[in-house]
Design a protein around this motif. Structure first.
Motif, PDB file in Angstrom:
ATOM      1  N   MET A   1      23.024  85.531  74.753  1.00 34.01           N
ATOM      2  CA  MET A   1      22.459  84.070  74.429  1.00 34.01           C
ATOM      3  C   MET A   1      22.135  83.269  75.790  1.00 34.01           C
ATOM      4  O   MET A   1      21.763  82.052  75.657  1.00 34.01           O
ATOM      5  CB  MET A   1      23.413  83.243  73.637  1.00 34.01           C
ATOM      6  N   ASP A   2      22.470  83.785  76.915  1.00 29.78           N
ATOM      7  CA  ASP A   2      22.228  82.989  78.097  1.00 29.78           C
ATOM      8  C   ASP A   2      20.455  82.917  78.323  1.00 29.78           C
ATOM      9  O   ASP A   2      19.813  83.872  78.108  1.00 29.78           O
ATOM     10  CB  ASP A   2      22.656  83.860  79.441  1.00 29.78           C
ATOM     11  N   GLY A   3      20.083  81.781  78.746  1.00 28.45           N
ATOM     12  CA  GLY A   3      18.658  81.604  78.993  1.00 28.45           C
ATOM     13  C   GLY A   3      18.095  81.078  77.974  1.00 28.45           C
ATOM     14  O   GLY A   3      16.882  80.782  77.995  1.00 28.45           O
ATOM     15  N   LEU A   4      18.459  80.763  76.610  1.00 27.09           N
ATOM     16  CA  LEU A   4      17.898  80.233  75.512  1.00 27.09           C
ATOM     17  C   LEU A   4      18.002  78.863  75.646  1.00 27.09           C
ATOM     18  O   LEU A   4      19.274  78.151  75.829  1.00 27.09           O
ATOM     19  CB  LEU A   4      18.422  80.828  74.197  1.00 27.09           C
ATOM     20  N   ARG A   5      16.977  78.037  75.513  1.00 23.37           N
ATOM     21  CA  ARG A   5      17.061  76.660  75.337  1.00 23.37           C
ATOM     22  C   ARG A   5      17.748  76.217  74.080  1.00 23.37           C
ATOM     23  O   ARG A   5      17.666  76.912  73.078  1.00 23.37           O
ATOM     24  CB  ARG A   5      15.529  76.012  75.399  1.00 23.37           C
ATOM     25  N   GLU A   6      18.361  74.866  74.250  1.00 22.82           N
ATOM     26  CA  GLU A   6      18.855  74.395  72.862  1.00 22.82           C
ATOM     27  C   GLU A   6      17.883  73.985  71.922  1.00 22.82           C
ATOM     28  O   GLU A   6      16.794  73.231  71.988  1.00 22.82           O
ATOM     29  CB  GLU A   6      19.624  73.196  73.491  1.00 22.82           C
ATOM     30  N   VAL A   7      18.158  74.459  70.720  1.00 20.05           N
ATOM     31  CA  VAL A   7      17.304  74.252  69.462  1.00 20.05           C
ATOM     32  C   VAL A   7      17.607  72.656  69.005  1.00 20.05           C
ATOM     33  O   VAL A   7      18.722  72.529  68.736  1.00 20.05           O
ATOM     34  CB  VAL A   7      17.302  75.194  68.467  1.00 20.05           C
ATOM     35  N   ALA A   8      16.711  71.909  68.668  1.00 17.86           N
ATOM     36  CA  ALA A   8      16.828  70.483  68.170  1.00 17.86           C
ATOM     37  C   ALA A   8      17.072  70.601  66.624  1.00 17.86           C
ATOM     38  O   ALA A   8      16.957  71.595  65.891  1.00 17.86           O
ATOM     39  CB  ALA A   8      15.608  69.793  68.257  1.00 17.86           C
ATOM     40  N   VAL A   9      17.934  69.598  66.084  1.00 16.49           N
ATOM     41  CA  VAL A   9      18.288  69.401  64.921  1.00 16.49           C
ATOM     42  C   VAL A   9      17.127  69.350  63.972  1.00 16.49           C
ATOM     43  O   VAL A   9      16.277  68.375  64.305  1.00 16.49           O
ATOM     44  CB  VAL A   9      19.422  68.472  64.927  1.00 16.49           C
ATOM     45  N   PRO A  10      17.110  69.829  62.673  1.00 14.54           N
ATOM     46  CA  PRO A  10      15.936  69.608  61.858  1.00 14.54           C
ATOM     47  C   PRO A  10      16.313  68.156  61.269  1.00 14.54           C
ATOM     48  O   PRO A  10      17.400  67.557  61.279  1.00 14.54           O
ATOM     49  CB  PRO A  10      16.314  70.603  60.752  1.00 14.54           C
ATOM     50  N   PHE A  11      15.158  67.402  60.817  1.00 18.81           N
ATOM     51  CA  PHE A  11      15.305  66.112  60.374  1.00 18.81           C
ATOM     52  C   PHE A  11      14.107  66.128  59.354  1.00 18.81           C
ATOM     53  O   PHE A  11      12.902  66.573  59.341  1.00 18.81           O
ATOM     54  CB  PHE A  11      14.913  65.086  61.506  1.00 18.81           C
ATOM     55  N   VAL A  12      14.423  64.972  58.462  1.00 26.28           N
ATOM     56  CA  VAL A  12      13.341  64.670  57.534  1.00 26.28           C
ATOM     57  C   VAL A  12      12.324  63.533  58.190  1.00 26.28           C
ATOM     58  O   VAL A  12      12.757  62.557  58.660  1.00 26.28           O
ATOM     59  CB  VAL A  12      14.039  64.245  56.146  1.00 26.28           C
ATOM     60  N   VAL A  13      10.958  64.126  57.903  1.00 25.55           N
ATOM     61  CA  VAL A  13       9.984  63.360  58.546  1.00 25.55           C
ATOM     62  C   VAL A  13      10.016  61.897  57.749  1.00 25.55           C
ATOM     63  O   VAL A  13       9.742  62.099  56.579  1.00 25.55           O
ATOM     64  CB  VAL A  13       8.407  64.236  58.523  1.00 25.55           C
ATOM     65  N   PRO A  14       9.832  60.845  58.328  1.00 23.74           N
ATOM     66  CA  PRO A  14       9.609  59.729  57.620  1.00 23.74           C
ATOM     67  C   PRO A  14       8.223  59.499  56.998  1.00 23.74           C
ATOM     68  O   PRO A  14       7.129  60.113  57.388  1.00 23.74           O
ATOM     69  CB  PRO A  14       9.806  58.321  58.473  1.00 23.74           C
ATOM     70  N   GLY A  15       7.998  58.709  55.809  1.00 21.52           N
ATOM     71  CA  GLY A  15       6.811  58.850  55.219  1.00 21.52           C
ATOM     72  C   GLY A  15       5.650  57.745  56.104  1.00 21.52           C
ATOM     73  O   GLY A  15       6.078  57.290  57.147  1.00 21.52           O
ATOM     74  N   PRO A  16       4.433  57.775  55.692  1.00 26.21           N
ATOM     75  CA  PRO A  16       3.530  56.792  56.319  1.00 26.21           C
ATOM     76  C   PRO A  16       3.855  55.359  56.292  1.00 26.21           C
ATOM     77  O   PRO A  16       4.447  55.125  55.153  1.00 26.21           O
ATOM     78  CB  PRO A  16       2.310  57.211  55.646  1.00 26.21           C
ATOM     79  N   SER A  17       3.290  54.549  57.144  1.00 27.83           N
ATOM     80  CA  SER A  17       3.377  53.327  57.187  1.00 27.83           C
ATOM     81  C   SER A  17       2.251  52.477  56.723  1.00 27.83           C
ATOM     82  O   SER A  17       2.271  51.203  56.659  1.00 27.83           O
ATOM     83  CB  SER A  17       3.791  52.589  58.605  1.00 27.83           C
ATOM     84  N   GLY A  18       1.153  52.952  56.216  1.00 25.68           N
ATOM     85  CA  GLY A  18      -0.117  52.489  55.774  1.00 25.68           C
ATOM     86  C   GLY A  18      -0.939  53.309  54.870  1.00 25.68           C
ATOM     87  O   GLY A  18      -0.872  54.526  55.066  1.00 25.68           O
ATOM     88  N   VAL A  19      -1.892  52.816  54.353  1.00 29.77           N
ATOM     89  CA  VAL A  19      -2.825  53.490  53.594  1.00 29.77           C
ATOM     90  C   VAL A  19      -4.273  53.063  53.723  1.00 29.77           C
ATOM     91  O   VAL A  19      -4.430  52.008  54.261  1.00 29.77           O
ATOM     92  CB  VAL A  19      -2.456  53.514  52.082  1.00 29.77           C
ATOM     93  N   ALA A  20      -5.287  54.055  53.783  1.00 25.98           N
ATOM     94  CA  ALA A  20      -6.611  53.540  53.781  1.00 25.98           C
ATOM     95  C   ALA A  20      -7.511  54.103  52.663  1.00 25.98           C
ATOM     96  O   ALA A  20      -7.310  55.544  52.166  1.00 25.98           O
ATOM     97  CB  ALA A  20      -7.218  53.976  55.008  1.00 25.98           C
ATOM     98  N   VAL A  21      -8.327  53.582  52.076  1.00 20.88           N
ATOM     99  CA  VAL A  21      -9.228  54.106  50.888  1.00 20.88           C
ATOM    100  C   VAL A  21     -10.571  53.650  51.514  1.00 20.88           C
ATOM    101  O   VAL A  21     -11.029  52.952  52.220  1.00 20.88           O
ATOM    102  CB  VAL A  21      -9.046  53.190  49.432  1.00 20.88           C
ATOM    103  N   ARG A  22     -11.602  54.510  51.146  1.00 17.43           N
ATOM    104  CA  ARG A  22     -12.972  54.270  51.410  1.00 17.43           C
ATOM    105  C   ARG A  22     -13.963  54.648  50.402  1.00 17.43           C
ATOM    106  O   ARG A  22     -13.837  55.339  49.280  1.00 17.43           O
ATOM    107  CB  ARG A  22     -13.278  55.416  52.523  1.00 17.43           C
ATOM    108  N   ASP A  23     -14.948  53.706  50.079  1.00 18.14           N
ATOM    109  CA  ASP A  23     -16.029  53.872  49.328  1.00 18.14           C
ATOM    110  C   ASP A  23     -17.465  53.529  49.811  1.00 18.14           C
ATOM    111  O   ASP A  23     -17.581  52.789  50.937  1.00 18.14           O
ATOM    112  CB  ASP A  23     -15.800  52.760  48.230  1.00 18.14           C
ATOM    113  N   ARG A  24     -18.370  54.214  49.083  1.00 18.96           N
ATOM    114  CA  ARG A  24     -19.731  54.041  49.647  1.00 18.96           C
ATOM    115  C   ARG A  24     -20.267  52.732  49.249  1.00 18.96           C
ATOM    116  O   ARG A  24     -20.213  52.203  48.061  1.00 18.96           O
ATOM    117  CB  ARG A  24     -20.566  55.285  49.240  1.00 18.96           C
ATOM    118  N   LEU A  25     -21.075  52.312  50.006  1.00 18.31           N
ATOM    119  CA  LEU A  25     -21.870  50.853  49.714  1.00 18.31           C
ATOM    120  C   LEU A  25     -23.365  51.465  49.120  1.00 18.31           C
ATOM    121  O   LEU A  25     -24.090  51.699  50.062  1.00 18.31           O
ATOM    122  CB  LEU A  25     -22.249  50.059  50.800  1.00 18.31           C
TER     123      LEU A  25
END
Length: 541
Positions: free
Chosen positions: A1-25
């Protein structure tokens, strides 16, 4: 196992902070389009001058300088238009600073790689953690000149960053350079000019809670009526009271329309942006607002019903479903897409592949495990050398767009996204899971095996499997165990306990006997206390 980099811990990705909708004029008149272009060109010129002032201020910019910039822009527009313009230019300057830092980091990585390879002897093979030497003296000489060029660029970039100097082009640097290659781009000068002017227009207004329908500058009523507050020099074009211009088009947001209507009815802030698509000859209105942050689901709860691991590739998503114990369930899945063509086509392909994947996860109530990929420092030609196809491959993968799309679409469906460290997933997956999961009727690819490795890492199980013992020792006599036992499992290295029952055909040695033992019928098992008697011969006549 020598030489292997340390593996980061898994985590739950937070949700989005905003939304956007579009419509045609739709159904805009010629007068409406003329007013929109005049307002956009006028505000775009103000935004260009404000951006120049912001770049000239550099690192010495403060609140007083910001107020002065806003005061200058307000005299030729309005206070709210000036607030939107100054905020947009400040954000653009900050984005340029972050891109400048990324450019410096890329140059530093290139200088390190080239300098290391130049220090190696010619023809030296690459090691496990260090690149090898160059193949010929000619290549070594060319790369030495390349190193000088990179060092000069790095010094200039560092000097600019220290001085707070950034280089920004309103409308985009790519479109600006296209002006010198119109034949290659298949554009005429008039066509390029129309796209350039459309890209430099400014028709964007920030929302304001407490005001009527959440925005005083670009106002949209619940019935879909759009009106714009005209700048001071263009007030004579107004067709409504208080210097406003009402468009003939009506908007109806099909997606999140109820949320948008509830928000503007309560006079909560909604930001709007109007832009022209020159290629299609259409005008669009985009509405955006922030949403309160939702606390992410705990990682233990996301692992309850299992996960579906996703391996991102150049033309498809390789996925495999795993239960909570880390065992693959069913057959591998593949969701293809095509990343050739325009940016809009690539974005549509990504959306279609993700929606099929997320519908499968929703149907089986699974969380999604994906690699936390970042190719920002991994696509330089100094790192990968002559591997042009590989550099083109990783450069064409829209990792940032993919992450944004996946998080927003998964949050809409109520699906948890677990991000894992991408270290060694492809290598260990192919080494430990490709062959065991293959059968006579199914060929497992290395991408399918990588999906299993990603899901196992998200579940907290080790990716690598223990090497199987020899055939003669594959029994409990040697204490053989599988890798499904976790690190905290008690007795995982011991022999399997003896469990009585009909399956083993034996009973516990401490069990109470229900009948006496029958006597043995063999001479060998006769009691030692038995005596042998020699009778005399029978009497005969």
């Amino acid at each position: 196992m020598d030489g292997l980099r340390e593996v980061a811990v898994p985590f739950v990705v937070p949700g989005p902070s905003g939304v956007a909708v579009r419509d045609r004029l739709k159904e805009l008149t010629a007068a409406d389009e003329r007013v929109l272009r005049l307002v956009g060109d006028h505000l775009g010129s103000l935004a260009s001058r404000d951006l120049r002032a912001r770049c000239a201020a550099g690192l010495d910019h403060d609140g007083q300088a910001w107020a002065e910039r806003k005061r200058v822009v307000t005299g030729e527009s309005s206070s709210r238009w000036a607030g939107s313009i100054t905020k947009a230019t400040h954000d653009q300057w900050g984005l340029a600073r972050r891109a400048q830092l990324g450019h410096i980091q890329g140059l530093e990585a290139g200088v390190r790689t080239v300098a290391c390879r130049l220090s190696q002897p010619l023809g030296e093979k690459a090691g496990r953690h260090a690149p090898g030497g160059y193949c010929s003296r000619r290549e070594w000489h060319a790369k030495s000149r390349r190193l000088r060029v990179l060092q000069d660029r790095l010094e200039a970039a560092r000097a600019d960053r220290q001085a707070g100097v950034v280089r920004v082009v309103r409308g985009g640097k790519q479109l600006l350079n296209t002006r010198h290659h119109l034949d290659a781009a298949g554009l005429s000068e008039a066509g390029w000019r129309a796209r350039w002017e459309a890209g430099r227009r400014f028709l964007k207004a920030d929302g304001e809670s407490g005001k009527r329908y959440g925005n005083e500058t670009i106002r949209v009523t619940p019935e879909g009526e759009v009106s714009i507050k005209l700048p001071v020099p263009l007030v004579h074009l107004a067709n409504a009271p208080h210097g406003r211009y009402v468009l003939t088009a009506r908007v109806r947001f099909a997606h999140r329309g109820e949320q948008w209507r509830d928000r503007i009815t309560a006079n909560r802030a909604v930001a709007y942006r109007i832009h022209e698509d020159v290629l299609r000859g259409r005008w669009y209105l985009t509405a955006s607002w922030t949403i309160p942050p939702v606390p992410p689901v705990p990682l233990a709860a996301a692992r309850t019903k299992g996960l579906i691991g996703i391996d991102t590739n150049a033309d498809h998503f390789a996925a495999w479903r795993l239960d909570q114990h880390g065992n693959p369930v069913g057959a591998p899945l593949r969701f293809g897409y095509d990343l050739s063509g325009t940016a809009a086509h690539r974005d549509a392909q990504i959306r279609h592949a993700l929606i099929r994947l997320l519908h499968f996860a929703k149907r089986h109530r699974l969380a999604v495990a994906v690699e936390d990929l970042d190719f920002a420092a991994e696509k330089t030609r100094e790192k990968h050398g002559r591997h042009k196809r590989f550099r083109k491959l990783i450069s064409g993968m829209p990792t940032a767009r993919l992450r944004a799309r996946l998080v927003s679409m998964a949050a809409e469906l109520g699906i948890c996204v677990v991000a894992v460290d991408p270290a060694y997933t492809s290598k260990w997956g192919a080494q430990h899971w490709r062959k065991p999961l293959a059968s006579s009727k199914r060929a497992t690819t290395r991408h399918d095996a990588a999906a299993v490795a990603i899901a196992r890492r998200a579940l907290g199980h080790p990716i690598r499997r223990r090497t199987a013992p020899p055939r003669d020792d594959r029994s409990d006599r040697r204490g053989h165990r599988t890798t499904q036992a976790g690190h905290g499992s008690r007795g995982r290295e011991e022999t399997r306990p003896r469990i009585p029952g009909p399956r083993t055909g034996c009973v516990s040695p401490d069990a109470e006997r229900k009948r006496a033992t029958s006597a043995s019928k063999t001479v060998r098992d006769a009691p030692d206390a038995q005596a042998w008697v020699h009778n005399s011969l029978p009497l005969t006549e």
